[in-house]
Design a protein around this motif. Structure first.
Motif, PDB file in Angstrom:
ATOM      1  N   GLU A   1     108.238 -19.755  27.839  1.00 57.09           N
ATOM      2  CA  GLU A   1     106.903 -19.495  27.282  1.00 57.09           C
ATOM      3  C   GLU A   1     106.355 -20.655  26.457  1.00 57.09           C
ATOM      4  OE1 GLU A   1     109.562 -17.039  26.285  1.00 57.09           O
ATOM      5  OE2 GLU A   1     108.797 -16.300  24.367  1.00 57.09           O
ATOM      6  N   ARG A   2     105.035 -20.740  26.464  1.00 59.26           N
ATOM      7  CA  ARG A   2     104.350 -21.847  25.784  1.00 59.26           C
ATOM      8  C   ARG A   2     104.168 -21.553  24.297  1.00 59.26           C
ATOM      9  NH1 ARG A   2     101.586 -25.316  28.105  1.00 59.26           N
ATOM     10  NH2 ARG A   2     100.036 -25.240  26.471  1.00 59.26           N
ATOM     11  N   HIS A   3     103.801 -20.309  23.992  1.00 58.76           N
ATOM     12  CA  HIS A   3     103.585 -19.948  22.588  1.00 58.76           C
ATOM     13  C   HIS A   3     104.941 -19.603  22.006  1.00 58.76           C
ATOM     14  CE1 HIS A   3      99.227 -19.975  22.578  1.00 58.76           C
ATOM     15  NE2 HIS A   3      99.343 -19.608  23.840  1.00 58.76           N
ATOM     16  N   ARG A   4     105.494 -20.543  21.282  1.00 58.63           N
ATOM     17  CA  ARG A   4     106.890 -20.386  20.895  1.00 58.63           C
ATOM     18  C   ARG A   4     107.029 -20.031  19.421  1.00 58.63           C
ATOM     19  NH1 ARG A   4     109.563 -22.144  25.279  1.00 58.63           N
ATOM     20  NH2 ARG A   4     111.589 -22.599  24.424  1.00 58.63           N
TER      21      ARG A   4
ATOM     22  N   ARG B   1     104.688 -28.238  28.465  1.00 59.39           N
ATOM     23  CA  ARG B   1     104.414 -27.908  27.063  1.00 59.39           C
ATOM     24  C   ARG B   1     104.143 -29.142  26.224  1.00 59.39           C
ATOM     25  NH1 ARG B   1     109.092 -24.743  27.431  1.00 59.39           N
ATOM     26  NH2 ARG B   1     110.060 -26.128  25.940  1.00 59.39           N
TER      27      ARG B   1
ATOM     28  N   SER C   1     103.432 -12.625  20.703  1.00 58.49           N
ATOM     29  CA  SER C   1     104.520 -12.908  21.636  1.00 58.49           C
ATOM     30  C   SER C   1     105.638 -11.896  21.504  1.00 58.49           C
ATOM     31  CB  SER C   1     105.116 -14.299  21.381  1.00 58.49           C
ATOM     32  OG  SER C   1     104.120 -15.262  21.417  1.00 58.49           O
TER      33      SER C   1
ATOM     34  N   ARG D   1      96.644 -15.548  26.161  1.00 68.75           N
ATOM     35  CA  ARG D   1      98.028 -15.998  26.299  1.00 68.75           C
ATOM     36  C   ARG D   1      98.494 -15.922  27.743  1.00 68.75           C
ATOM     37  NH1 ARG D   1      97.314 -15.591  21.238  1.00 68.75           N
ATOM     38  NH2 ARG D   1      98.797 -16.393  19.720  1.00 68.75           N
TER      39      ARG D   1
ATOM     40  N   MET E   1     113.972 -20.021  28.311  1.00 69.61           N
ATOM     41  CA  MET E   1     112.756 -19.239  28.036  1.00 69.61           C
ATOM     42  C   MET E   1     111.547 -20.170  28.149  1.00 69.61           C
ATOM     43  SD  MET E   1     114.278 -17.012  24.888  1.00 69.61           S
ATOM     44  CE  MET E   1     112.959 -15.830  24.664  1.00 69.61           C
TER      45      MET E   1
ATOM     46  N   ASP F   1     101.195 -16.274  16.950  1.00 72.56           N
ATOM     47  CA  ASP F   1     102.149 -16.426  18.059  1.00 72.56           C
ATOM     48  C   ASP F   1     103.263 -15.408  17.931  1.00 72.56           C
ATOM     49  OD1 ASP F   1     100.863 -18.402  19.375  1.00 72.56           O
ATOM     50  OD2 ASP F   1     102.023 -20.047  18.517  1.00 72.56           O
TER      51      ASP F   1
ATOM     52  N   GLU G   1      99.769 -19.095  29.922  1.00 71.40           N
ATOM     53  CA  GLU G   1     101.057 -19.129  30.614  1.00 71.40           C
ATOM     54  C   GLU G   1     100.864 -19.382  32.105  1.00 71.40           C
ATOM     55  OE1 GLU G   1     103.913 -19.081  29.062  1.00 71.40           O
ATOM     56  OE2 GLU G   1     103.348 -18.305  27.089  1.00 71.40           O
TER      57      GLU G   1
END
Ligand code: UDP
Ligand code: MG
Length: 331
Positions: free
Chosen positions: A183-186, A309, A231, A299, A181, A227, A303
């Motif tokens: 994605e940056r905003h975890r 990251r 998210s 967001r 996965m 987030d 991305e």
């Protein structure tokens, strides 16, 4: 250990612990963790520590632990990227049959690990430790945490279990799914729920931190909550549309009412108050929802930039943590 060393035949548990300014507790944590891991029958272990840009002597402490133990792998991020990113960096470099993520302040008691391992050996892919009560936390933190979980569970498509934070044992499959996965905003506890697989829960009582103080400032907590919301659900965005319709409908109904009074009663007094109220209401609602759209857009923007990251300023020299997998510098 060298890169040419063969993978041990016994299944390997690899622990991942992020550390940010934990100089006062890290040696104690390591001792307790090692004692538990060495007592596990028929299992080998590795330990990955990710120093999240600490400004104290955490990295030196970790390096001196690693110097005396080839199973310890120390990575250090180039600055403080935050708990979720540090944990994700650790997951990216960790290799093993079971990957165990946990905090390094002893709030996640290592003594729970044998029970978690037993569940994993029964065939579960995700074994989440669930915290019962949170004595060490302030009243404000407990209340905000409760409110947050009930809010996010109203909105999110996947259930996010209160108390099931980032103390979790993952099978190889679950680990690979999580690492896939991008994605940056975890919000890892949400991501762990999202990947699915066979999951089970082990309750535990979280003690107060062994030493030092919480690094989760109210600001960091708020960011994590955002987030999670943005998210894991598009409901706020959809809400904007629906609420816009409701407000527009109310405005139209009010207009009809005014026209009716004007036509049939003729008693219409130019109403400054109602006018200004309507303007304020509409202005407020519009601003709020433009803000919501902005959050999603920001967001999407983050991305699409596709930046790594994180960066390591130090990676484990010993390659046994990554011996059977290609090494990546950053995700
Ligand atoms: N942590 C981190 N980076 C940060 C903040 C925290 O790596 O920016 C680590 C910290 O060292 C600990 C874990 O994340 O191992 C949880 O942090 P903390 O105990 O401060 O949070 P709390 O338990 O109070 O929510
Ligand atoms: Mg803690």
């Amino acid at each position: 250990m060298t890169g040419s060393q063969k993978r041990p035949d016994r299944p390997v548990i690899c622990t991942v612990a992020p550390c940010y300014n934990e100089e006062v507790v890290i040696a104690r944590f390591h001792d307790r963790l090692r004692t538990v891991l060495t007592s596990l029958p028929d299992l080998d272990y590795r330990m990955v520590y990710v120093d999240d840009g600490s400004s104290d002597r955490t990295l030196e402490e970790l390096n001196s632990i690693a110097a005396g133990d080839a199973r310890v792998h120390v990575y250090s991020l180039s600055r403080n990227f935050g708990h979720q990113t540090a944990l994700s960096a650790g997951l990216d470099v960790a290799r093993g049959d079971g990957i165990l993520m946990m905090d390094s302040d002893l709030q996640h008691p290592p003594e729970l690990i044998p029970e978690m391992v037993a569940r994993w050996q029964q065939g579960f892919d995700v074994v989440s430790a669930v915290r019962q009560g949170n004595d060490g936390d302030s009243l404000a933190k407990r209340l905000s945490s409760r409110a947050f979980y009930s809010f996010i569970n109203q909105l999110s498509d996947v259930p996010i279990v209160p108390g099931a934070a980032d103390f979790c044992l993952l099978s190889r499959h679950a680990h690979q799914a999580l690492c896939a996965m991008p994605e940056r905003h975890r919000f890892l506890r949400g991501m762990v729920s999202w990947i699915g697989f066979r999951r089970t829960f082990v309750p535990f009582h979280a003690p107060a931190r062994a030493a030092g103080h919480s690094k989760y400032t109210p600001r960091k907590q708020f960011r994590l909550a955002l987030d999670a919301v943005f998210s894991f659900t598009a409901v706020p965005m959809k809400l904007a549309f629906r609420s816009g319709l409701v407000v527009a409908g109310l405005g139209l109904a009010f207009l009809v009412y005014i026209l009716a009074r004007f036509l049939f009663l003729g008693d219409l007094v130019p109403g400054w108050a109602s006018l200004i109220c309507t303007l304020l209401l509409l202005g407020g609602v519009q601003t709020v929802f433009i803000g919501l759209l902005g959050e999603y857009l920001a967001r999407v923007f983050e991305e699409t930039k596709g930046r790594p990251r994180y960066f390591f300023k130090q990676a484990s020299e010993s390659s046994s943590a990554t011996a059977d997998w290609p090494r990546r510098q950053s995700a």
